[in-house]
Design an enzyme around this catalytic site. Structure first.
Site, PDB file in Angstrom:
ATOM      1  N   HIS A 242       0.869  -1.175   0.000  1.00  7.60           N
ATOM      2  CA  HIS A 242       0.000   0.000   0.000  1.00  7.60           C
ATOM      3  C   HIS A 242       0.905   1.224   0.000  1.00  7.60           C
ATOM      4  O   HIS A 242       1.731   1.400   0.901  1.00  7.60           O
ATOM      5  CB  HIS A 242      -0.929  -0.017   1.210  1.00  7.60           C
ATOM      6  CG  HIS A 242      -1.910  -1.152   1.178  1.00  7.60           C
ATOM      7  ND1 HIS A 242      -2.196  -1.935   2.280  1.00  7.60           N
ATOM      8  CD2 HIS A 242      -2.656  -1.644   0.160  1.00  7.60           C
ATOM      9  CE1 HIS A 242      -3.089  -2.853   1.944  1.00  7.60           C
ATOM     10  NE2 HIS A 242      -3.375  -2.702   0.663  1.00  7.60           N
ATOM     11  N   GLU A 245       1.713   3.269   3.126  1.00  8.93           N
ATOM     12  CA  GLU A 245       2.266   2.582   4.289  1.00  8.93           C
ATOM     13  C   GLU A 245       3.766   2.437   4.053  1.00  8.93           C
ATOM     14  O   GLU A 245       4.229   1.473   3.459  1.00  8.93           O
ATOM     15  CB  GLU A 245       1.565   1.239   4.482  1.00  8.93           C
ATOM     16  CG  GLU A 245       0.072   1.412   4.776  1.00  8.93           C
ATOM     17  CD  GLU A 245      -0.702   0.102   4.793  1.00  8.93           C
ATOM     18  OE1 GLU A 245      -0.069  -0.980   4.763  1.00  8.93           O
ATOM     19  OE2 GLU A 245      -1.940   0.151   4.826  1.00  8.93           O
ATOM     20  N   HIS A 387       3.348  -3.831   6.543  1.00  7.22           N
ATOM     21  CA  HIS A 387       2.247  -2.875   6.360  1.00  7.22           C
ATOM     22  C   HIS A 387       2.261  -1.855   7.499  1.00  7.22           C
ATOM     23  O   HIS A 387       3.185  -1.815   8.307  1.00  7.22           O
ATOM     24  CB  HIS A 387       0.906  -3.612   6.330  1.00  7.22           C
ATOM     25  CG  HIS A 387       0.698  -4.445   5.106  1.00  7.22           C
ATOM     26  ND1 HIS A 387      -0.195  -4.115   4.113  1.00  7.22           N
ATOM     27  CD2 HIS A 387       1.282  -5.607   4.707  1.00  7.22           C
ATOM     28  CE1 HIS A 387      -0.156  -5.035   3.156  1.00  7.22           C
ATOM     29  NE2 HIS A 387       0.729  -5.951   3.496  1.00  7.22           N
ATOM     30  N   GLU A 466       2.060  -5.640  10.714  1.00 11.41           N
ATOM     31  CA  GLU A 466       1.577  -4.264  10.835  1.00 11.41           C
ATOM     32  C   GLU A 466       2.515  -3.545  11.804  1.00 11.41           C
ATOM     33  O   GLU A 466       2.596  -3.900  12.983  1.00 11.41           O
ATOM     34  CB  GLU A 466       0.139  -4.241  11.357  1.00 11.41           C
ATOM     35  CG  GLU A 466      -0.852  -4.992  10.483  1.00 11.41           C
ATOM     36  CD  GLU A 466      -1.233  -4.236   9.235  1.00 11.41           C
ATOM     37  OE1 GLU A 466      -0.906  -3.027   9.150  1.00 11.41           O
ATOM     38  OE2 GLU A 466      -1.862  -4.832   8.343  1.00 11.41           O
TER      39      GLU A 466
END
Length: 641
Positions: A242, A245, A387, A466
């Site tokens: 993404h 990110e 991410h 994450e």
């Protein structure tokens, strides 16, 4: 174009020095009467010497002529364009040509060897800005050999760097990294320079291009770059799927620099990792999205904004998708639904599920296409996708088995191995495993993604990391985040050496490609690579392994993996050839042969050629049946679509 025109003009303009009364002299005549003078050239006043001479190497008669010359202007422009690459080296060497040192009223030329090293180190930076090497830094024309009594214009800089390294703590080897954000061109240049500095253990390669034509550049680390070594596991790290990110992107760029530098400094841990593992790092899977996200951040960092929150102003969506507005993590084939529908069948394979033909008639992003080809082309064992937006590690299945219950516990057959893999990263992270750490409160819609695709289509087990709440943290946070994640990244690289590995051969000693290695009680098999080697991530315990291949006998072995293993156990198999009997199941369920069908109707290439209408027409009644079942539609039917 102006710079190129300027260079051409300089290349073809003859030099002569004229003085009143209009008498023209050669350069040799003027050099014979030249004398040392104070160095007073604005851009070069911090050199390690204070006396220079005119005419200089380029033939400028005076300081004024040198400062007004195109070379002086071009040097300052290049210095700015290189964006911290080859700086200040390029300036120091350029100044040594514009204002060479003077001793005893004689010019001392810079060393040819210094110029050659600089050109090698900086060539990637010039490629990044699509500019030719400056003519006035021609190593053969304007530099002298060591035997001619030349001087090294970078000697002072090298001495300062060595002094800085010596002053650092000897407890940890010294690697210097610039913890700043890097543009796409800077990233490409930096990765190429890193690979050039460590060419004995590294190289870069492109797996394809983004929608807007940017390279998807991978840097590889191994003791034999560019080739798969028998029984050496392959691992990949992917960042910036993404575009907004960005922390993962930066961490992987830093990791590449760290691995190169620490290996050269003799760090035993890093040398062991690289000598025993083949590491592939794709720092940015979505460079187009990053371009948009970074421009949004620049716009939002204006001083007159009220309640400014730094890079948090980037939000959660700007630059997330690629240039086609496709969320790349949702663009992979939905093999999880195929798995759920067919898992109860005794004959259906739960590994190496083929891509349904119907997938190719949708919109496949070039980034997704490139990564799928990459995943299929190498025998990856383990992977992490970095991410942002939360502080947690997740793993397959991302897609719940019940469409109405997205939070339903949906484990894979390798639940325990995945859990250990996730803990490897989280436990080594400075704050991720701490229950007192505040979470971000993000709500993630569980849907198909790259990690599910890796697991169901290949041998590779991928986790999703994450890295934190702020998707685009302030530059001041980059170094603290590196400290929080460095050990976790290294531990994850080391963890690929768990479980078992080995070879599956025939009685003649030849490796068998595509043989299946299964573990009793875990309904997920792995297949052997080109030369018959395989890897299977397993937690400590006792297992019964079985190796099979079409046209060969079946062999089983009982294996015990103790808790204190620091490397994978070796389990080899020798299979005996036997007659192949027809199997009705081969016609009813997907096989390894159907796995090889990658874009069988060349749909992606047709899309890329600009045929926007292909795949958008209304499909016949039977289309959904074939596209969702995982069974290839008959060719005669597809001809009519």
């Amino acid at each position: 174009m102006k710079l190129e025109a300027l260079l051409l003009l300089l290349l073809w303009t003859p030099r002569c020095w004229c003085a009143p009364p209009q008498t023209c002299h050669s350069g040799e005549e003027l050099l014979a009467t030249a004398a040392c003078t104070e160095l007073n050239l604005g851009y070069c006043n911090d050199l390690d010497y204070s006396r220079t001479i005119f005419p200089n190497i380029l033939g400028h008669q005076s300081r004024v002529e040198a400062e007004s010359g195109a070379e002086y202007l071009l040097l300052s422009v290049i210095h700015g364009l290189l964006n911290r690459e080859c700086s200040p080296e390029i300036r120091l060497v350029g100044c040594s040509v514009l204002a060479p040192p003077c001793q005893d009223n004689k010019m001392v030329k810079p060393c040819h060897s210094t110029c050659e090293v600089l050109r090698k180190d900086c060539s990637h930076a010039f490629e990044a800005i699509e500019m030719a090497w400056p003519y006035f830094l021609d190593c053969d024309r304007f530099f002298a050999s060591d035997q001619e009594g030349c001087f090294d214009p970078l000697a002072g800089l090298k001495a300062k760097q060595e002094l800085a390294l010596a002053s650092l703590s000897p407890v940890e080897p010294s690697t210097i990294i610039q913890f700043t954000y890097t543009s796409n061109s800077q990233m490409y240049s930096l990765l190429k320079r890193t690979a050039a500095k460590c060419s004995h253990i590294s190289h870069v390669y492109s797996i394809g291009r983004s929608t807007e034509g940017r390279d998807l550049l991978v840097i590889e680390f191994t003791n034999k770059p560019g080739q798969h070594e028998l029984l050496e596991p392959e691992i990949k790290l992917v960042g910036n799927m993404h575009g907004n990110e960005v922390l993962g992107r930066q961490l992987l760029i830093y990791l590449a620099q760290y691995l190169c530098s620490e290996y050269n400094l003799g760090n035993q841990r890093i040398q062991t990792i690289i000598n025993s593992t083949r590491i592939h790092i794709l720092a940015s899977m979505n460079p187009d999205g990053y371009e948009l996200a970074s421009s949004e951040v620049e716009d939002n960092n204006e001083q007159d904004l009220h309640n400014q929150e730094g890079h948090l102003l980037n939000g959660w969506t700007n630059g997330r998708s690629n240039a086609q507005n496709i969320d790349l993590n949702r663009n992979f084939p939905d093999l999880t639904s195929v798995f759920y529908r067919n898992r109860r069948s005794r004959h259906y394979r739960t590994d190496h599920i083929p891509i349904p033909d119907g997938y190719w008639f949708g919109k496949v992003a070039p980034e997704t296409y490139a990564v799928m080809k990459w995943i299929r082309s190498l025998p990856f064992v383990q992977s992490a996708s970095l991410h942002g937006g939360e502080l947690v590690v997740s793993y397959p299945f991302d897609f719940s088995r019940h469409s109405q219950e997205e939070r339903m516990f949906s484990p894979t057959p390798d639940e325990q191995a995945f859990k250990q893999l996730a803990r490897t990263y989280a436990d080594a992270h400075a704050t991720m495993s701490n229950n007192d750490t505040e979470r971000c409160g993000a709500s993630f819609y569980r849907n198909r993604g790259m990690s599910d695709f890796n697991y169901l289509h290949t041998n590779c087990m991928e986790i999703t990391v994450e890295l934190g709440c702020d998707k685009f943290p302030p530059e001041a946070e980059l170094y603290p985040e590196w400290k929080r994640n460095k050990e976790a990244l290294l531990s994850f690289l080391e963890s690929v050496h768990r479980g078992i590995k080995g070879e599956v051969k025939d009685t003649a000693g030849n490796g068998i490609k595509g043989a299946t290695v299964s573990v009793r009680g875990i309904r997920k098999d792995v297949t052997t690579a080109e030369d018959g080697d395989y890897w299977r991530l397993l937690n400590p315990g006792t297992y019964i392994l079985t190796a099979t291949a079409k046209g060969y006998s079946k062999v089983s072995k009982r294996v015990h993996l103790p808790h204190r293993m620091n490397k994978a156990g070796r389990v080899d198999f020798v299979l005996v050839k036997e007659p192949v009997e027809p199997d009705l199941d081969d016609h009813l369920f997907p096989t390894v042969d159907s796995w090889d069908r990658f874009d069988p109707y060349n749909q992606f290439e047709r899309y890329s050629a600009g045929d926007e209408d292909i795949g958008r027409q209304e499909k016949p009644w039977w289309w959904n049946y074939f596209s969702q079942s995982g069974i290839s539609a008959p060719t005669w039917l597809l001809r009519n679509v």
